[in-house]
Design an enzyme around this catalytic site. Structure first.
Site, PDB file in Angstrom:
ATOM      1  N   LYS A  65      -8.298  -2.939   2.758  1.00 51.70           N
ATOM      2  CA  LYS A  65      -9.645  -3.450   2.534  1.00 51.70           C
ATOM      3  C   LYS A  65     -10.164  -4.016   3.848  1.00 51.70           C
ATOM      4  O   LYS A  65      -9.380  -4.300   4.760  1.00 51.70           O
ATOM      5  CB  LYS A  65      -9.660  -4.478   1.413  1.00 51.70           C
ATOM      6  CG  LYS A  65      -8.707  -5.627   1.581  1.00 51.70           C
ATOM      7  CD  LYS A  65      -8.460  -6.294   0.229  1.00 51.70           C
ATOM      8  CE  LYS A  65      -7.401  -7.363   0.353  1.00 51.70           C
ATOM      9  NZ  LYS A  65      -6.432  -7.343  -0.716  1.00 51.70           N
ATOM     10  N   ASP A 122      -6.496 -12.700   7.686  1.00 55.46           N
ATOM     11  CA  ASP A 122      -6.211 -11.451   8.403  1.00 55.46           C
ATOM     12  C   ASP A 122      -7.349 -10.436   8.304  1.00 55.46           C
ATOM     13  O   ASP A 122      -7.181  -9.279   8.685  1.00 55.46           O
ATOM     14  CB  ASP A 122      -4.898 -10.837   7.913  1.00 55.46           C
ATOM     15  CG  ASP A 122      -4.947 -10.434   6.443  1.00 55.46           C
ATOM     16  OD1 ASP A 122      -5.679 -11.092   5.671  1.00 55.46           O
ATOM     17  OD2 ASP A 122      -4.271  -9.470   6.065  1.00 55.46           O
ATOM     18  N   ASP A 170     -11.031 -13.603   5.241  1.00 56.17           N
ATOM     19  CA  ASP A 170      -9.791 -14.382   5.118  1.00 56.17           C
ATOM     20  C   ASP A 170      -8.995 -14.350   6.420  1.00 56.17           C
ATOM     21  O   ASP A 170      -9.438 -13.785   7.427  1.00 56.17           O
ATOM     22  CB  ASP A 170      -8.956 -13.905   3.928  1.00 56.17           C
ATOM     23  CG  ASP A 170      -8.272 -12.573   4.179  1.00 56.17           C
ATOM     24  OD1 ASP A 170      -8.779 -11.784   4.996  1.00 56.17           O
ATOM     25  OD2 ASP A 170      -7.219 -12.313   3.561  1.00 56.17           O
ATOM     26  N   SER A 217      -1.879 -13.300   4.845  1.00 56.11           N
ATOM     27  CA  SER A 217      -3.243 -13.031   4.386  1.00 56.11           C
ATOM     28  C   SER A 217      -4.078 -14.303   4.238  1.00 56.11           C
ATOM     29  O   SER A 217      -4.312 -15.010   5.195  1.00 56.11           O
ATOM     30  CB  SER A 217      -3.160 -12.250   3.080  1.00 56.11           C
ATOM     31  OG  SER A 217      -4.417 -11.776   2.728  1.00 56.11           O
ATOM     32  N   HIS A 218      -4.452 -14.616   3.009  1.00 60.22           N
ATOM     33  CA  HIS A 218      -5.342 -15.745   2.732  1.00 60.22           C
ATOM     34  C   HIS A 218      -4.572 -17.015   2.429  1.00 60.22           C
ATOM     35  O   HIS A 218      -5.182 -18.025   2.075  1.00 60.22           O
ATOM     36  CB  HIS A 218      -6.222 -15.374   1.544  1.00 60.22           C
ATOM     37  CG  HIS A 218      -5.383 -14.902   0.397  1.00 60.22           C
ATOM     38  ND1 HIS A 218      -4.864 -13.629   0.357  1.00 60.22           N
ATOM     39  CD2 HIS A 218      -4.923 -15.538  -0.693  1.00 60.22           C
ATOM     40  CE1 HIS A 218      -4.119 -13.504  -0.728  1.00 60.22           C
ATOM     41  NE2 HIS A 218      -4.140 -14.643  -1.381  1.00 60.22           N
ATOM     42  N   ASP A 226      -9.054  -8.902   5.840  1.00 53.83           N
ATOM     43  CA  ASP A 226      -9.294  -7.827   4.872  1.00 53.83           C
ATOM     44  C   ASP A 226     -10.170  -8.281   3.700  1.00 53.83           C
ATOM     45  O   ASP A 226     -10.882  -7.482   3.121  1.00 53.83           O
ATOM     46  CB  ASP A 226      -7.986  -7.156   4.393  1.00 53.83           C
ATOM     47  CG  ASP A 226      -6.947  -8.137   3.901  1.00 53.83           C
ATOM     48  OD1 ASP A 226      -7.192  -9.359   3.952  1.00 53.83           O
ATOM     49  OD2 ASP A 226      -5.868  -7.678   3.468  1.00 53.83           O
ATOM     50  N   ARG A 227     -10.153  -9.584   3.380  1.00 53.43           N
ATOM     51  CA  ARG A 227     -10.990 -10.063   2.269  1.00 53.43           C
ATOM     52  C   ARG A 227     -12.380 -10.482   2.756  1.00 53.43           C
ATOM     53  O   ARG A 227     -12.529 -10.900   3.910  1.00 53.43           O
ATOM     54  CB  ARG A 227     -10.361 -11.278   1.608  1.00 53.43           C
ATOM     55  CG  ARG A 227      -9.109 -10.970   0.871  1.00 53.43           C
ATOM     56  CD  ARG A 227      -8.614 -12.182   0.124  1.00 53.43           C
ATOM     57  NE  ARG A 227      -7.469 -11.788  -0.692  1.00 53.43           N
ATOM     58  CZ  ARG A 227      -7.029 -12.459  -1.737  1.00 53.43           C
ATOM     59  NH1 ARG A 227      -7.621 -13.570  -2.109  1.00 53.43           N
ATOM     60  NH2 ARG A 227      -5.996 -12.032  -2.434  1.00 53.43           N
TER      61      ARG A 227
HETATM   62  C1  G1P Z   1      -3.621 -10.962  -4.856  1.00 53.70           C
HETATM   63  C2  G1P Z   1      -4.833 -10.294  -5.479  1.00 53.70           C
HETATM   64  C3  G1P Z   1      -4.756  -8.801  -5.270  1.00 53.70           C
HETATM   65  C4  G1P Z   1      -4.614  -8.482  -3.788  1.00 53.70           C
HETATM   66  C5  G1P Z   1      -3.464  -9.270  -3.197  1.00 53.70           C
HETATM   67  C6  G1P Z   1      -3.412  -9.114  -1.678  1.00 53.70           C
HETATM   68  O1  G1P Z   1      -2.439 -10.471  -5.471  1.00 53.70           O
HETATM   69  O2  G1P Z   1      -4.942 -10.605  -6.842  1.00 53.70           O
HETATM   70  O3  G1P Z   1      -5.917  -8.205  -5.793  1.00 53.70           O
HETATM   71  O4  G1P Z   1      -4.398  -7.126  -3.589  1.00 53.70           O
HETATM   72  O5  G1P Z   1      -3.599 -10.651  -3.482  1.00 53.70           O
HETATM   73  O6  G1P Z   1      -4.582  -9.549  -1.057  1.00 53.70           O
HETATM   74  P1  G1P Z   1      -1.686 -11.223  -6.681  1.00 53.70           P
HETATM   75  O7  G1P Z   1      -1.359 -12.607  -6.199  1.00 53.70           O
HETATM   76  O8  G1P Z   1      -2.663 -11.273  -7.809  1.00 53.70           O
HETATM   77  O9  G1P Z   1      -0.493 -10.356  -6.953  1.00 53.70           O
HETATM   78 ZN    ZN Z   2      -5.881 -10.745   3.645  1.00 57.54          ZN
END
Ligand code: G1P
Ligand code: ZN
Length: 539
Positions: free
Chosen positions: A375, A278, A276, A112-113, A280-281
């Protein structure tokens, strides 16, 4: 030819908030990925009738793992794999591909990010036929397999060239290389008013989309520049790079500072969005203006009637418990159902499948809707463009009129990173035990009205999930505490702080929440237990 290879378990193959996420070098250990994939396949019956999507966000090790998936899936007699061309698929487009083609799931290779590269992170999001990531009971079953794995199966078929769409085969498995863009663009066209957005983007309106060298670059170029007439160069950081060009591909005020600086400069365009790694953000910015993700969900919900696909009405809305209450104000005013779930997009899936909600969001730069089960950063961007095309107002004016109507939920998230796991666990345990004694206590004028662990009872599958601790104050302020489930080193304590205001609407959240932030540290005893006087990251 199919070989059976002896292996021994890794004890750390536990999925977190969103899939398995590890330091790349951990993921590169011998048989690490093989074990995990075989463990997943061990939990799925009748693989000879099952079809999956495979792709990723382009980060380092993606292309190697895609070939491993092809060989292990084929050796396990999977019916068919749809592989995204060049191995690139965004998480939201992947969700749509699953749903549209009635697939049994997907392997989206992404952390992801999180940063990429050999010294960064690698990850696998495993989605099911729901179109979203597997549910907690499924990830538990996979973890149990991973803990007792003794062997995996692998084909020695040739590496497959992913650069052209075509159909081929590995063992009995059909391998179809697909275009990952076209259906997603059509889906967006079926939701938004492309004609109006095209007019807007053909005018002197100036827009920047920052793909942060992640997977949305090619999507955004095709969408905004080629389909919606935005000038060439509208999409920046548009080429997916294995290490994201050194960027931390998380669209927030810290990691997308280059974009924030542009938007707060004299030459700021009218509107900017970032996605981000991938896709989704999302982060939304106007001229010298930042829209917090919690407000973003509230504002989009309030304006749903401007969007062709939603104008005849929507179901309810949902947010994670940690997200601000702003959207609740809108839901109440518009008479929409409202749900609060644990952190993690998977908890929205049942609500969408049962038509309880249409929109949902998280404070962590996630907004989306029931067109898919993830998302969706480009969806959020198009939603804003569609609103602007209708209202012809600046982002700041749109937000300000929203706050005038509903009040403003000032909001900040404080992250304390890299805490030793045992210290973090103890902090949460002590805090949970102290909750009943907090009630009625006065902390610098903030009086606790309620304090409890957040427990979600899913109305559809009746499962119960505990996630985070909530402290309410008599003036409507709230603090939520939880530990991150996506990190790859140490533990991160997240503290979510919120205060509701109807008068001072244009203050800095840092100022409005200064006292409450102190209170949050006092209650959690984070400084005493970790030595950290301040959070490492404030978003
Ligand atoms: C974090 C974000 C959460 C999101 C997840 C995946 O998870 O807080 O809202 O769904 O990344 O993008 P966390 O590290 O808080 O468990
Ligand atoms: Zn992501």
């Amino acid at each position: 030819m199919i070989e059976t290879i002896k292996t021994t378990p890794y004890t750390d193959q536990k999925m977190g908030t969103a899939g398995l996420r590890k330091k790349t070098k951990i993921a590169m250990q011998e048989n690490y990925i093989e074990n995990f994939l075989q463990s997943i396949f061990n939990t799925i019956p009748n693989l000879e009738n099952k079809s999956f999507l495979v792709g990723g966000d382009g980060r380092f090790y993606n292309s190697v793992v895609i070939q491993k998936i092809i060989k292990i899936a084929s050796a396990n007699n999977v019916k068919k794999l749809l592989i995204a061309k060049d191995g690139l698929v965004s998480t939201p487009a992947g969700s749509h591909i699953i749903l549209k083609n009635h697939l049994d799931g997907a392997f989206v290779l992404s952390a992801s990010h999180n940063p990429g590269g050999i010294d960064g992170d690698f990850g696998i999001k495993y989605a099911t036929s729901s179109g979203g990531q597997c549910q907690p009971d499924e990830s538990k079953a996979i973890q149990e397999e991973a803990l007792k794995i003794k062997e995996y199966k692998i084909s020695n078929c040739q590496d497959i060239d992913l650069s052209k769409t075509r159909t081929t085969q590995c063992e009995n498995t059909i391998i179809e290389i697909i275009d990952p863009y076209v259906d997603y663009i059509k889906l967006m066209e079926s939701i938004f008013d492309f004609k109006k957005i095209k007019e807007l983007l053909s005018s002197d309106f100036r827009f920047v989309f920052d793909a942060m060298n992640g997977v949305t670059g090619p999507y955004a170029k095709k969408m905004f520049e080629e389909t919606l007439n935005a000038p060439k160069g509208t999409v920046i950081n548009a080429t997916p790079l294995e290490d994201f060009g050194g960027l931390h591909p998380d669209p927030n005020l810290i990691y997308a500072k280059h974009l924030v600086d542009l938007m707060y400069s004299e030459s700021a365009p009218d509107f900017a969005a970032a996605n981000d790694g991938d896709g989704d953000r999302n982060m939304i910015l106007g001229k010298s203006f930042f829209v917090s993700p919690s407000d973003c969900l509230a504002i989009l919900t309030d304006n749903y009637k401007l969007i062709p696909a939603y104008k005849n009405g929507i179901y309810g809305v949902a947010k994670s418990a940690a997200t601000s209450m702003a959207v609740k104000k809108v839901a109440d005013a518009l008479n929409l159902g409202f749900y609060e779930v644990p952190t993690g997009w998977k908890y929205f899936i049942n609500l969408m499948d049962s038509n309880r909600i249409s929109f949902c969001g998280e404070e962590s730069f996630g907004t989306g809707a029931s067109h898919i089960r993830e998302k969706d950063g480009i969806w959020a961007t198009l939603f804003w463009l569609n609103i602007i095309a209708e209202k012809r107002q600046s982002i700041k004016d749109i937000a300000l009129s929203h706050w005038k109507k509903y009040g403003r939920n000032y909001y900040l998230r404080n992250d304390f990173e890299n805490i030793p796991q045992n210290v973090a666990d103890k902090l949460m345990e002590d805090l949970e035990n102290s909750l009943p004694s907090l009630i009625n206590q006065n902390f610098s004028g903030y009086i606790v009205s309620d304090a409890y662990p957040f427990i979600y009872n899913d109305p559809v599958d009746k499962t119960s999930t505990k996630n985070g601790l909530v402290v309410h104050f008599t003036d409507g302020s709230r603090i939520v505490y939880r530990l991150s489930g996506t990190g790859t080193s140490g533990a991160t304590l997240r503290t979510y702080i919120e205060r509701y205001e109807t008068n001072n609407l244009l203050e800095a959240p840092e100022t409005m929440l200064e006292e409450l932030s102190k209170v949050s540290r006092q209650i959690s005893k984070v400084t005493e237990l970790t030595g950290k006087a301040k959070p490492d990251i404030i978003t």
